[in-house]
Design an enzyme around this catalytic site. Structure first.
Site: not given
Length: 271
Positions: A2-3
């Site tokens: 997850p960015e």
DNA sequence: CCATATACCTGGCAGC
DNA sequence: TGCTGCCAGGTATATG
């Protein structure tokens, strides 16, 4: 996993539904990256007021205190009325009268941390050094250009460090540098002002576009409703080593910087 | 101060 | 089938 886009997509997918919910129970599984730092049972009876995001952290504002949630590399949240039995990788369950918020995280690099407030020493330790939010007006091109000038490291690593700007991880760093026509190995200090402006714009564009597409679901990411993102389908360079550049057909190259893969087009991106 | 390496942990995949 | 080695979206901490 997850960015910033994946974290934001996750937030959008459950924030409205959980707002106002009363916490009925909390169950923790195996240890995550950091301890919760409070007795899970002490959260019972509190209310979830709203869900915010800072960088790659989700902040659940409670009627007293906050929960900081980080998804690490492999974390994902689900929120729903149903309460399936916890699997081996489900490590944090927040039962509320609106449904169950569950953190699923096989690698356990993620974390759920309680703090009394954002000025709590623990919260400051985690959030205090974060750079500006790329999708807000505070992300100023002039300040960004000057910030790059002060960094001697390769620009890819400067972006990942999150001190100038937060939320840009391994996928979107490569993608933004492609859009800006800058190689990941270029020293940040050697980037001219016009190119820095271009990179600033590219970061905003790629992150906003990724949020719009529901994030990137490379292996296992899905939002809190279980829906996958599809930004990966339009990636220009990430995970495309050897494949033809979508712009010029030259084979995309892969290299390693700081133990992380970088991808770039040798023709479209200049040193 | 800086830049780079290490550590955390599990699972999927290619190659033998 | 099973083993080995490598790879994976992050980041605090140690080391030089």
């Amino acid at each position: 996993m997850p960015e910033l886009p994946e974290v934001e997509v996750t937030r959008l997918s459950f924030a409205p539904a959980i707002a106002g919910a009363n916490i009925l129970n909390v169950q923790v599984g195996k240890p995550l990256r950091w301890p919760l730092s409070c007795n899970p049972q002490s959260l019972k009876g509190r209310k979830v007021l709203q869900v915010r995001r800072r960088g790659k952290y989700l902040l659940l504002d409670l009627s007293h205190g906050i929960l900081l949630i980080h998804l690490g590399m492999s974390g994902s949240l689900t929120f729903g009325k149903q309460t399936p039995v916890a699997g081996k990788h489900d490590h944090f369950d927040l039962f509320t009268d609106h449904g169950l918020l569950r953190l699923h995280d096989p690698r356990r690099f993620g974390a759920v941390v309680y703090a009394d407030s954002e000025s709590d020493a623990l919260a400051v330790k985690l959030l205090g050094r974060l750079g500006v939010e790329p999708l807000e007006d505070s992300f100023d091109p002039q300040v960004f250009a000057l910030g790059l000038k002060k960094k001697h490291a390769p620009v890819k690593q400067v972006l990942l460090a999150g001190e100038l700007v937060v939320g840009v991880g391994n996928i979107y760093a490569s993608e933004a540098l492609f859009l800006a026509g800058i190689r990941p190995t270029t020293r940040a200090s050697r980037i001219s002002k016009p190119r820095a402006f271009k990179l600033h714009q590219a970061i905003r564009q790629v992150l906003a576009s990724a949020v719009e597409k529901g994030g990137s679901s490379l292996r296992d990411f899905s939002n809190a409703q279980g829906q996958n993102g599809y930004f990966q389908l339009q990636a220009n360079v990430y995970d495309r080593a050897g494949l033809p550049c979508r712009a010029c057909a030259a084979p995309i190259k892969r290299l390693v910087q700081g133990q992380r893969s970088s991808f770039y087009c040798p023709l479209c991106q200049k040193p």
